[in-house]
Design a protein around this motif. Sequence first.
Motif, PDB file in Angstrom:
ATOM      1  N   SER A 290       1.559   0.703   6.979  1.00  0.00           N
ATOM      2  CA  SER A 290       0.652   0.015   6.051  1.00  0.00           C
ATOM      3  C   SER A 290      -0.780   0.531   6.151  1.00  0.00           C
ATOM      4  O   SER A 290      -1.623   0.207   5.314  1.00  0.00           O
TER       5      SER A 290
ATOM      6  N   HIS B 256       1.608   2.847  -3.466  1.00  0.00           N
ATOM      7  CA  HIS B 256       0.571   3.078  -4.472  1.00  0.00           C
ATOM      8  C   HIS B 256       0.555   4.527  -4.981  1.00  0.00           C
ATOM      9  O   HIS B 256       0.479   4.758  -6.192  1.00  0.00           O
TER      10      HIS B 256
ATOM     11  N   ASN C 290       0.797  -1.235   0.000  1.00  0.00           N
ATOM     12  CA  ASN C 290       0.000   0.000   0.000  1.00  0.00           C
ATOM     13  C   ASN C 290       0.827   1.282   0.000  1.00  0.00           C
ATOM     14  O   ASN C 290       0.449   2.264  -0.634  1.00  0.00           O
TER      15      ASN C 290
ATOM     16  N   ASP D 129      -8.574  -0.557   6.532  1.00  0.00           N
ATOM     17  CA  ASP D 129      -8.212  -0.262   5.149  1.00  0.00           C
ATOM     18  C   ASP D 129      -7.738  -1.494   4.383  1.00  0.00           C
ATOM     19  O   ASP D 129      -7.708  -1.484   3.151  1.00  0.00           O
ATOM     20  N   ASP D 130      -7.406  -2.569   5.084  1.00  0.00           N
ATOM     21  CA  ASP D 130      -7.029  -3.805   4.404  1.00  0.00           C
ATOM     22  C   ASP D 130      -8.256  -4.609   4.024  1.00  0.00           C
ATOM     23  O   ASP D 130      -8.332  -5.194   2.937  1.00  0.00           O
TER      24      ASP D 130
ATOM     25  N   LYS E  16      -6.314  -2.177  -4.234  1.00  0.00           N
ATOM     26  CA  LYS E  16      -6.820  -1.430  -3.087  1.00  0.00           C
ATOM     27  C   LYS E  16      -5.887  -1.652  -1.893  1.00  0.00           C
ATOM     28  O   LYS E  16      -5.122  -2.626  -1.890  1.00  0.00           O
TER      29      LYS E  16
END
Length: 371
Positions: free
Chosen positions: A181, A86, A83, A187-188, A104
């Motif tokens: 992260s 990104h 992440n 958010d995962d 994502k």
Amino acid sequence: MTDTIGVGLIGTGYMGKCHALAWTSVKPVFGSGPRPRLVHLAEANIDLARQRAEEFGFERATADWRDLIANPEVQVVSITTPNAFHAEMAVAALEAGKHVWCEKPMAVGFSEAQRMEAAARASGKVAILGYNYIQNPLVRQIGELIASGAIGTVNHVRVEMDEDFMADPEAQFYWKSEASSGYGALDDFAVHPLSLLQTLLGNPTRVFAHQSKPYPDRPTANGSRRAVETFDIASVLFEIGEISGVLSVNRSAWGRKGRIALQIFGSAGSLVYDQERMNELQLYRAAGPATAQGYQTIIAAPAHKPYDRFIPAPGHGLGFNDLKVIECHELLRTISGEKGRVVDFTNGLQIERTVHAMARSHEEQRWIDLA
């Protein structure tokens, strides 16, 4: 649209392989659209990059992702890195005039996600996020049933996402337990249920959240222990206008492997779906004699488009990678100027906004309005 489209892939782990399989399969499965040309692959280690390029079928390999983005033969970039990378990669690709397919979540920080969305708008290029669960033909069927009024007016929804890859308290510390992260399960994991809610019902307008850590620390490779910096469990109350909802996500749920359990209740019935049984859907209609009422099981079949592109008979079942092939096709449709079924960076930013509101709710222990 030209007959081919040049593809670059950054990152070759699990999701990198998944993207490579999708790019390879999309033309044979759907027939229409350009044939992807696997031009350039980037990995942090050049030896691994060359190995993966050979395995996946890419023409070139590099240890510097910037070389890939600078390649004029690359027209669309798949980003499947951790992440934290990104934002920089996506913005660079968009500024170089490439389309982007990024896994994502968008980014660790909300300001980075905003920068990604602004770069997408400024570039005029297509930029989407890897929310392939919305591509399931039965999830599409859920949307059609809701729209047709099959369960009446929706008034309540419950959604859970659980896996057990972090359930073992003695599993070694790795990057998903680092604060860099993100928040953790929110958010995962929560982003996937939020993509389903956004597609089927809309975005939450109010949230109240709580996060927790089942294990305070984990062992490291050198024999010491390191404090866990993220939350592996989150529970959220939410509203979507007049619809009430409950969201529960857990990365340490022993026995759960790939569960996204969705229950949607309406004034005339309900719908029940579980990603672990992704080719089945339960529909309850509150009609007819009480002695004959009960849940009807709907099995995925060619009538549930685009299932028919993969299998000509019902009951044989699609898998996770097939959903990624569908997502790849929707990306190519969007690039061609059609309206594809995708979560673009603008809609993805709303998911990020919701996640950050949930985290803020946990910190401040109060409802947060998003309307």
